[in-house]
Design an enzyme around this catalytic site. Structure first.
Site, PDB file in Angstrom:
ATOM      1  CG  ASP A 226      14.812  33.319 -35.198  1.00  0.00           C
ATOM      2  OD1 ASP A 226      13.954  33.380 -34.049  1.00  0.00           O
ATOM      3  OD2 ASP A 226      14.453  33.104 -36.187  1.00  0.00           O
TER       4      ASP A 226
HETATM    5  C1  BGC Z   1      10.940  33.215 -35.512  1.00  0.00           C
HETATM    6  C2  BGC Z   1      11.066  34.565 -35.184  1.00  0.00           C
HETATM    7  C3  BGC Z   1      10.373  34.782 -33.762  1.00  0.00           C
HETATM    8  C4  BGC Z   1      10.906  33.922 -32.737  1.00  0.00           C
HETATM    9  C5  BGC Z   1      10.200  34.043 -31.335  1.00  0.00           C
HETATM   10  C6  BGC Z   1      11.447  32.072 -34.418  1.00  0.00           C
HETATM   11  O1  BGC Z   1      10.740  30.993 -34.546  1.00  0.00           O
HETATM   12  O2  BGC Z   1      11.698  32.771 -36.565  1.00  0.00           O
HETATM   13  O3  BGC Z   1      10.515  35.310 -36.302  1.00  0.00           O
HETATM   14  O4  BGC Z   1      10.210  36.063 -33.567  1.00  0.00           O
HETATM   15  O5  BGC Z   1      10.713  32.606 -33.070  1.00  0.00           O
HETATM   16  O6  BGC Z   1       8.928  33.574 -31.407  1.00  0.00           O
END
Ligand code: BGC
Length: 700
Positions: A226
């Site tokens: 993530d």
């Molecule tokens: C989230 C993800 C997301 C990523 C990219 C993170 O804050 O948990 O679900 O895909 O950011 O934006």
């Protein structure tokens, strides 16, 4: 391209080129959420990754804003997830993206988790069916899916630090099955969660990432961190993480935000402090990985495997051969799909007969946000729609009687870390505007034949909802309207369950979730009965204190640990075990038609068949649910588990014969492997977890 060609490609890469393929970089086009630069001299193209579960999120570049996944799951028809996935993938292709950061499929454990709208359900088999269909739909259009967040990202409070203290049995029976189904459906990528599980960050969790995901389940795609969720170099690389995202510091990786906004980014990290990752977590798979290989802490073969998986993803998409789907964006079909899914996902929770509305009814449309479409919650799933139908406009377009619109309450403002980033919000909700005008609302209601009051919650990634109560004075607004008109219909737009203290004084209650761009059009289709009310609840509705995760040790956790002491008794399993009556049970929803079930049978290999007869004079859509009740067992097991389900259209006065294959996991428990106990099971068939009048017996 064959595996040995990828091997040859890996052999031709320099160390530096390999490192660049496993760490994100800034996208020169400023469109991608995550970017892997290619290697031009070898014809390896760049790879673009984009959010997210509600639509393609590229700030400033519109896309179809679909209803939230929880609304899609309410159809109990996984084909809807396939169609939505395929449409999002076509839109991603138009924007030159390769990988969608979707579906989100964490099990709904905590009713006020800020991201419940991005997920499907509190039940693993329902979740898994939707996740698998979404993966297949996305990948049918030449884009890879990224099921997320693996695993146990069930709360946003302290999501980056909290450790889920959870038993092997509970993980296997509740939190892992949806991911396993997504992998079996062929998912090309998977995103690790921010949180820790039993003390170890998921990006460093060798047991779950390598032993379970890659080896036991045979996942051959890319494991992606993530964003800023890579916590280390050696531990993460050796655990099986393949790609560090975003790999660059926040002001280089801003998801397309303007550069002057980027300078403000630290305030977003501060305002959402208990839910934001450390923005200094980048570059861990760059030079530090090279040094770790030199020192022997990470085997060189591991870097090669990481690269092989990234190249394998490109190869699956045909990108190494120059293939790129053309896609399509904002087509009439996508607009129609967004509306159809929002309508089919709308759940009529109660109805004393006021619904469906006759077209000529004089209505009052009341509510703080009826002048807009409710697109979703805050965070990485925010989509900029091409077109919207506001709640008021959709009802006004459909109504043939008089329509009065009155807000009666100050707007409930969205909360988003992107707004904080852009200096448009402080990210705080205390002391917010709660100005009301109940008198005008009551006047409008009194003058109409039916009052429709539309209320909403406010949810966002990186923060949990503070409670299950509606924000502001919206409960008071409903009471004021209901006192003025005894034909009041309450429409809730929310990310998950909310408390409904006024439900006994209104004529109907409707849950529309976050309907997306088609908001008012979809709502009108349901309220006027242009389609049947066929949505069913994928989560239990109850007062906050009655959910299992209501003890601080369970949620939000004490000393950094959220103890999943409820074990497998999540959602309806908990309510069955505790004997408490939920407000609205799992699976519940009121159709406008009426159905009778006849000639039910179950075979030895767990296939239920039945005839569903529509005994009404309206065409309808019935959702049949089959629950498996175990025999007396040596271990504590839930009273019933959803084993299978089907949504079926049945025309007025006709019947359909239906087959439901029950999932073996509903018969089994996990004890170092799945154990299917032999004995006499009861198979309950009905319309919700609390309304199963038909019982069949099955010996296994
Ligand atoms: C989230 C993800 C997301 C990523 C990219 C993170 O804050 O948990 O679900 O895909 O950011 O934006």
């Amino acid at each position: 391209m064959a595996g040995d060609t990828i091997d040859r490609l890996v052999d031709s890469l320099t160390r530096g080129e390999k490192l660049a393929l496993v760490r994100g970089a800034a996208d020169p086009t400023g469109t991608a959420t995550g970017y892997v630069p290619g290697v031009e001299r070898l014809g390896i193209p760049p790879l673009r990754l984009v959010d997210g579960p509600l639509g393609v999120r590229i700030p400033g570049r519109p896309a179809t804003a679909f209803p939230a996944p929880i609304a899609v799951a309410s159809t109990f028809d996984p084909a809807t997830a396939y169609r939505k996935g395929a449409a999002m993938a076509r839109e991603a292709a138009v924007r030159n993206q390769d990988i969608l950061l979707a579906p989100g499929l964490n099990l709904i454990r905590v009713p006020h988790c800020g991201r419940n709208f991005e997920y499907y359900a509190e039940d693993p088999i329902l979740t898994g069916s939707f996740a698998a269909s979404a993966v297949e739909g996305i990948q049918s259009e030449g884009i890879l899916a990224t099921p997320k967040h693996f695993v146990a990202n069930n709360q946003e409070t302290n999501r980056v630090t909290v450790s889920a203290a959870v038993s092997q049995r509970t993980l296997r029976e509740r939190y892992l099955p949806g991911f396993h189904d997504a992998v079996d459906a062929g998912a090309g990528a998977i995103m690790t969660a921010y949180n820790r599980v039993n003390g170890t960050h998921m990006s460093e969790h060798r047991e779950l990432v390598t032993d379970v995901l890659k080896e036991e389940w045979g996942f051959d795609g890319v494991v992606i961190s993530d964003w800023y969720g890579t916590e280390s170099t050696v531990a993460a690389a050796n655990a099986g993480l393949d790609l560090e995202m975003p790999g660059v510091e926040p002001d280089e990786q801003i998801g397309g935000a303007a550069e002057e906004e980027a300078a403000e980014q630290p305030t977003a990290f501060e305002a959402f402090a208990d839910g934001m990752p450390d923005p200094a977590n980048f570059g861990l798979f760059g030079e530090p990985l090279s040094a770790a290989i030199d020192s022997g802490a990470v085997p060189e073969s591991r870097l090669d495997e990481m690269v092989r998986r990234v190249l394998g993803a490109m190869d699956r998409l045909g990108r190494l051969d120059g293939d790129r789907p053309a896609g399509e964006l904002d087509t009439p079909e996508h607009r129609a799909l967004a509306e159809e899914l929002a309508a089919r996902g709308t759940v009529v929770l109660e109805n004393d007969g006021v619904l469906p509305l006759a077209p000529e009814t004089d209505i009052a449309v009341i509510g703080p946000n009826v002048h807009e479409a409710t697109l979703g919650g805050g965070g990485s799933s925010e989509t900029t729609p091409c077109v919207t139908t506001t709640t008021a406009a959709g009802l006004r377009d459909r109504a043939e009687g008089a329509v009065t619109v009155c807000r009666g309450h100050a707007e409930i403002e969205d909360i988003s870390f992107f707004d904080v980033l852009a200096g448009k919000s402080t990210g705080r909700t205390d002391g917010e505007e709660t100005e009301t005008d109940f008198d005008s609302a009551a006047d409008a209601a009194a003058r109409a034949e039916v009052a429709i009051v539309v209320v909403r919650d406010r949810a966002t990634e990186a923060k949990d909802r503070e409670s299950l109560a509606l924000p502001g004075e919206q409960d008071g607004l409903v009471e004021a309207v209901a006192a003025a008109n005894d034909r009041t219909v309450v429409v809730i737009q929310s990310s998950g369950p909310v408390e409904t203290p006024w439900r006994d004084s209104v004529a109907a209650v409707v849950e529309a979730w976050y309907p997306g761009q088609a908001d008012g059009a979809a709502l009108a289709a349901v309220l006027y009965g242009d389609i049947d009310a066929s949505g069913r609840l994928p989560v239990t509705f109850a007062p906050a204190t009655e959910y299992p995760a209501s003890d601080p040790g369970q949620y939000p956790g004490v000393d950094g640990r959220a103890t999943y002491s409820e074990g497998v008794f999540v959602g309806y399993h908990h309510f069955d075990a505790s004997g408490t009556d939920p407000t609205y049970p799992f699976g519940h929803g009121c159709s406008y038609a009426a159905f009778a079930y006849r000639d039910l049978t179950v075979t030895g290999d767990a296939i239920v068949e039945l005839t569903v007869e529509n005994t009404s004079d309206r065409d309808g859509c019935e959702v049949v649910q089959a629950y498996v009740c175990p025999p007396g067992s040596d271990i504590e097991r839930p009273e019933r588990e959803l084993g299978g389900f089907a949504a079926v259209d049945v025309a007025a006065g006709t019947s359909e014969r239906l087959r439901i294959d029950l999932d073996d996991r509903a018969f089994s428990y996990y004890d170092d492997g799945w154990v299917l106990e032999s004995g006499e099971y009861t198979i309950e068939v009905g319309q919700s977890a609390r309304d199963c009048p038909h019982a069949l017996s099955l010996t296994r």
